[in-house]
Design a protein around this motif. Structure first.
Motif, PDB file in Angstrom:
ATOM      1  N   THR A  45       0.866  -1.187   0.000  1.00 41.44           N
ATOM      2  CA  THR A  45       0.000   0.000   0.000  1.00 41.44           C
ATOM      3  C   THR A  45       0.902   1.236   0.000  1.00 41.44           C
ATOM      4  OG1 THR A  45      -0.112  -0.192   2.386  1.00 41.44           O
ATOM      5  CG2 THR A  45      -1.944  -1.134   1.142  1.00 41.44           C
ATOM      6  N   GLY A  46       0.332   2.381   0.293  1.00 45.88           N
ATOM      7  CA  GLY A  46       1.113   3.621   0.295  1.00 45.88           C
ATOM      8  C   GLY A  46       0.782   4.455  -0.931  1.00 45.88           C
ATOM      9  N   ARG A  47       1.113   5.736  -0.840  1.00 45.01           N
ATOM     10  CA  ARG A  47       0.805   6.647  -1.961  1.00 45.01           C
ATOM     11  C   ARG A  47       1.542   6.246  -3.226  1.00 45.01           C
ATOM     12  NH1 ARG A  47       0.209   9.293   2.624  1.00 45.01           N
ATOM     13  NH2 ARG A  47       2.417   9.677   2.986  1.00 45.01           N
ATOM     14  N   SER A  48       2.760   5.702  -3.081  1.00 45.96           N
ATOM     15  CA  SER A  48       3.545   5.319  -4.267  1.00 45.96           C
ATOM     16  C   SER A  48       2.823   4.296  -5.131  1.00 45.96           C
ATOM     17  CB  SER A  48       4.875   4.697  -3.853  1.00 45.96           C
ATOM     18  OG  SER A  48       5.458   5.389  -2.802  1.00 45.96           O
ATOM     19  N   MET A  49       1.958   3.484  -4.532  1.00 44.74           N
ATOM     20  CA  MET A  49       1.352   2.380  -5.285  1.00 44.74           C
ATOM     21  C   MET A  49       0.068   2.772  -6.016  1.00 44.74           C
ATOM     22  SD  MET A  49       3.440   0.063  -4.856  1.00 44.74           S
ATOM     23  CE  MET A  49       4.935   0.213  -3.885  1.00 44.74           C
ATOM     24  N   LEU A  75       1.226  -6.964   2.383  1.00 41.50           N
ATOM     25  CA  LEU A  75       2.332  -6.927   3.324  1.00 41.50           C
ATOM     26  C   LEU A  75       1.907  -6.712   4.768  1.00 41.50           C
ATOM     27  CD1 LEU A  75       4.746  -4.473   1.513  1.00 41.50           C
ATOM     28  CD2 LEU A  75       5.369  -6.768   2.284  1.00 41.50           C
ATOM     29  N   ASP A  76       0.936  -5.799   4.956  1.00 40.29           N
ATOM     30  CA  ASP A  76       0.747  -5.323   6.328  1.00 40.29           C
ATOM     31  C   ASP A  76      -0.627  -4.696   6.525  1.00 40.29           C
ATOM     32  OD1 ASP A  76       1.239  -3.101   4.730  1.00 40.29           O
ATOM     33  OD2 ASP A  76       3.126  -2.584   5.670  1.00 40.29           O
ATOM     34  N   GLU A  77      -0.924  -4.423   7.784  1.00 42.26           N
ATOM     35  CA  GLU A  77      -2.195  -3.785   8.153  1.00 42.26           C
ATOM     36  C   GLU A  77      -2.031  -3.160   9.539  1.00 42.26           C
ATOM     37  OE1 GLU A  77      -4.790  -2.065   7.794  1.00 42.26           O
ATOM     38  OE2 GLU A  77      -6.172  -3.491   6.854  1.00 42.26           O
ATOM     39  N   LEU A 137       7.019  -3.839  -3.412  1.00 45.45           N
ATOM     40  CA  LEU A 137       7.373  -3.114  -2.187  1.00 45.45           C
ATOM     41  C   LEU A 137       7.501  -1.625  -2.460  1.00 45.45           C
ATOM     42  CD1 LEU A 137      10.416  -5.137  -0.750  1.00 45.45           C
ATOM     43  CD2 LEU A 137       8.064  -5.200   0.099  1.00 45.45           C
ATOM     44  N   GLY A 138       7.121  -0.828  -1.464  1.00 47.63           N
ATOM     45  CA  GLY A 138       7.533   0.560  -1.425  1.00 47.63           C
ATOM     46  C   GLY A 138       8.682   0.649  -0.434  1.00 47.63           C
ATOM     47  N   ILE A 139       9.068   1.859  -0.103  1.00 49.42           N
ATOM     48  CA  ILE A 139      10.117   2.031   0.907  1.00 49.42           C
ATOM     49  C   ILE A 139       9.754   3.235   1.773  1.00 49.42           C
ATOM     50  CG2 ILE A 139      11.549   3.365  -0.724  1.00 49.42           C
ATOM     51  CD1 ILE A 139      14.046   2.241   0.740  1.00 49.42           C
ATOM     52  N   GLY A 140       9.930   3.088   3.070  1.00 50.56           N
ATOM     53  CA  GLY A 140       9.682   4.221   3.965  1.00 50.56           C
ATOM     54  C   GLY A 140      10.876   5.174   3.952  1.00 50.56           C
ATOM     55  N   GLY A 143      13.753   3.708   5.463  1.00 53.53           N
ATOM     56  CA  GLY A 143      14.199   2.417   4.914  1.00 53.53           C
ATOM     57  C   GLY A 143      13.279   1.258   5.264  1.00 53.53           C
ATOM     58  N   HIS A 144      12.102   1.541   5.882  1.00 56.56           N
ATOM     59  CA  HIS A 144      11.259   0.395   6.232  1.00 56.56           C
ATOM     60  C   HIS A 144      10.666  -0.239   4.975  1.00 56.56           C
ATOM     61  CE1 HIS A 144       7.532   3.173   6.888  1.00 56.56           C
ATOM     62  NE2 HIS A 144       7.255   2.422   5.843  1.00 56.56           N
ATOM     63  N   ILE A 145      10.456  -1.546   5.048  1.00 60.61           N
ATOM     64  CA  ILE A 145       9.724  -2.277   4.003  1.00 60.61           C
ATOM     65  C   ILE A 145       8.588  -3.017   4.699  1.00 60.61           C
ATOM     66  CG2 ILE A 145      11.464  -2.448   2.186  1.00 60.61           C
ATOM     67  CD1 ILE A 145      12.353  -5.139   3.288  1.00 60.61           C
ATOM     68  N   GLY A 146       7.395  -2.989   4.092  1.00 60.87           N
ATOM     69  CA  GLY A 146       6.211  -3.383   4.853  1.00 60.87           C
ATOM     70  C   GLY A 146       6.185  -2.434   6.041  1.00 60.87           C
ATOM     71  N   PHE A 147       6.004  -2.977   7.237  1.00 62.97           N
ATOM     72  CA  PHE A 147       6.160  -2.150   8.433  1.00 62.97           C
ATOM     73  C   PHE A 147       7.349  -2.664   9.247  1.00 62.97           C
ATOM     74  CE2 PHE A 147       1.668  -0.237   8.523  1.00 62.97           C
ATOM     75  CZ  PHE A 147       2.140   1.052   8.303  1.00 62.97           C
ATOM     76  N   ASN A 148       8.347  -3.180   8.550  1.00 60.60           N
ATOM     77  CA  ASN A 148       9.582  -3.590   9.240  1.00 60.60           C
ATOM     78  C   ASN A 148      10.445  -2.353   9.401  1.00 60.60           C
ATOM     79  OD1 ASN A 148       9.506  -6.716   9.307  1.00 60.60           O
ATOM     80  ND2 ASN A 148       8.847  -6.157   7.226  1.00 60.60           N
ATOM     81  N   ALA A 170       4.440  10.320   8.754  1.00 58.14           N
ATOM     82  CA  ALA A 170       4.339  10.261   7.282  1.00 58.14           C
ATOM     83  C   ALA A 170       2.954   9.787   6.849  1.00 58.14           C
ATOM     84  CB  ALA A 170       5.422   9.335   6.728  1.00 58.14           C
ATOM     85  N   ASN A 171       2.327   8.918   7.654  1.00 59.91           N
ATOM     86  CA  ASN A 171       1.029   8.357   7.272  1.00 59.91           C
ATOM     87  C   ASN A 171      -0.155   9.139   7.838  1.00 59.91           C
ATOM     88  OD1 ASN A 171       2.583   6.509   5.983  1.00 59.91           O
ATOM     89  ND2 ASN A 171       1.868   4.720   7.104  1.00 59.91           N
ATOM     90  N   ALA A 172       0.135  10.198   8.614  1.00 56.85           N
ATOM     91  CA  ALA A 172      -0.945  10.978   9.244  1.00 56.85           C
ATOM     92  C   ALA A 172      -1.954  11.547   8.230  1.00 56.85           C
ATOM     93  CB  ALA A 172      -0.348  12.086  10.100  1.00 56.85           C
ATOM     94  N   ALA A 207      11.899  12.480  -1.237  1.00 54.92           N
ATOM     95  CA  ALA A 207      11.869  12.064   0.171  1.00 54.92           C
ATOM     96  C   ALA A 207      12.417  10.641   0.360  1.00 54.92           C
ATOM     97  CB  ALA A 207      10.443  12.145   0.704  1.00 54.92           C
ATOM     98  N   LYS A 208      12.481   9.868  -0.721  1.00 47.69           N
ATOM     99  CA  LYS A 208      12.966   8.487  -0.618  1.00 47.69           C
ATOM    100  C   LYS A 208      14.440   8.345  -0.988  1.00 47.69           C
ATOM    101  CE  LYS A 208       8.843   7.286   0.475  1.00 47.69           C
ATOM    102  NZ  LYS A 208       7.939   6.447  -0.280  1.00 47.69           N
ATOM    103  N   ALA A 209      15.050   9.430  -1.485  1.00 48.26           N
ATOM    104  CA  ALA A 209      16.404   9.328  -2.053  1.00 48.26           C
ATOM    105  C   ALA A 209      17.428   8.820  -1.035  1.00 48.26           C
ATOM    106  CB  ALA A 209      16.831  10.680  -2.618  1.00 48.26           C
TER     107      ALA A 209
END
Ligand code: GLP
Length: 258
Positions: A45-49, A75-77, A137-140, A143-148, A170-172, A207-209
């Motif tokens: 999920t995420g805006r990137s997707m 991936l997650d919830e 996958l996206g990336i936080g 550097g998080h992947i999923g919610f890892n 970031a998710n607010a 923001a991901k660079a």
């Protein structure tokens, strides 16, 4: 390379725009579904997707791709949100993909953030489906992947985790009217993700660079969970120029040999 090691396929595709990067990620999924309609997808999920799913919906409407025989595992919830809550990942997936393509809802799985005992069952369901063919996958920003989140070990499996403050911030925007972002979530672990046969990570925007450059060029370790992907044999990183702008450019020889 030692013949005992599996062949590794790592590619970093820098596309000319965010839209081109989203289309590339959608194409990789579409190609898999055309080659094997009963593919098992790992979804994010995420805006990137959002643009990736918009493109897949268009292709499905045109009849170029079908999800009818596919299965998916998200991936997650979040924990503590009912599935119908608009900020839940279940609601996101219905809105952006499942509600608009021909996937069988019974074959579109998400971990249940309100059933922590279900973590093991989720791993078992993935295994029973034959494992994940392609994990998107996206990336936080950290550097998080999923919610890892940073600090997650290489051998982690699906489990309940605490969310980092910066992730909650970031998710607010997904939680309007000042609703608090949950502080816990259920996520596939790093080891769960690493078992997927192929990984496609999409990173767009400046923001991901920093997280992306550190994942690809820094040390491999739990300070940046995405860095573990370098230990996976088949990873494609798709990004736009902004997310890629701090990556070391490939040498002429690397360009020629991929
Ligand atoms: C989230 C998700 C991740 C996602 C990441 C980036 O909270 N759990 O799977 O990749 O954050 O999200 P975005 O694409 O909105 O930047």
């Amino acid at each position: 390379m030692s013949p005992a090691l599996p062949a590794r396929r790592h590619a970093v595709l820098v596309k000319p725009s965010v839209a081109a990067a989203e289309q590339e990620a959608a194409s990789l999924i579409a190609q898999l579904l055309v080659a094997g309609p009963n593919a098992v997808l790992g979804l994010a999920t995420g805006r990137s997707m959002i643009g990736v799913y918009e493109e897949l919906v268009r292709r499905c409407e045109r009849g170029d791709v079908s999800f009818a025989r596919a299965q998916s595992f998200n991936l997650d919830e979040y924990c503590g949100l009912p599935a119908e809550h608009p900020a839940s990942f279940a609601a996101y997936m219905d809105r952006h993909l499942f509600g608009a393509v021909d996937i069988d809802p019974a074959r579109a799985h998400l971990p249940d953030g309100n059933a922590p005992d279900g973590a093991r069952a989720y791993e078992d369901a993935i295994a029973a489906a034959g494992g994940i063919d392609l994990q998107l996958l996206g990336i936080g920003r950290n550097g998080h992947i999923g919610f890892n989140e940073p600090g997650s070990d290489r051998d982690t499996r699906t489990r309940i985790v605490d969310l980092a403050q910066e992730t909650r911030k970031a998710n607010a925007p997904d939680f309007p009217d000042g609703l608090p972002v949950p502080d816990r979530a259920i996520t596939m672990g790093i080891a769960t993700i690493m078992k997927a046969r192929r990984i496609v990570l999409l990173a767009t925007g400046a923001a991901k660079a920093e997280a992306l450059a550190d994942a690809l060029e820094g040390a491999v370790g739990k300070h940046n969970p995405a860095s573990f992907l370098r230990l996976h044999p088949d990873v494609t990183i798709v990004c736009d120029p902004e997310a890629a702008h701090t990556l070391t450019p490939p040498t002429e020889m690397e360009k020629r040999h991929g």
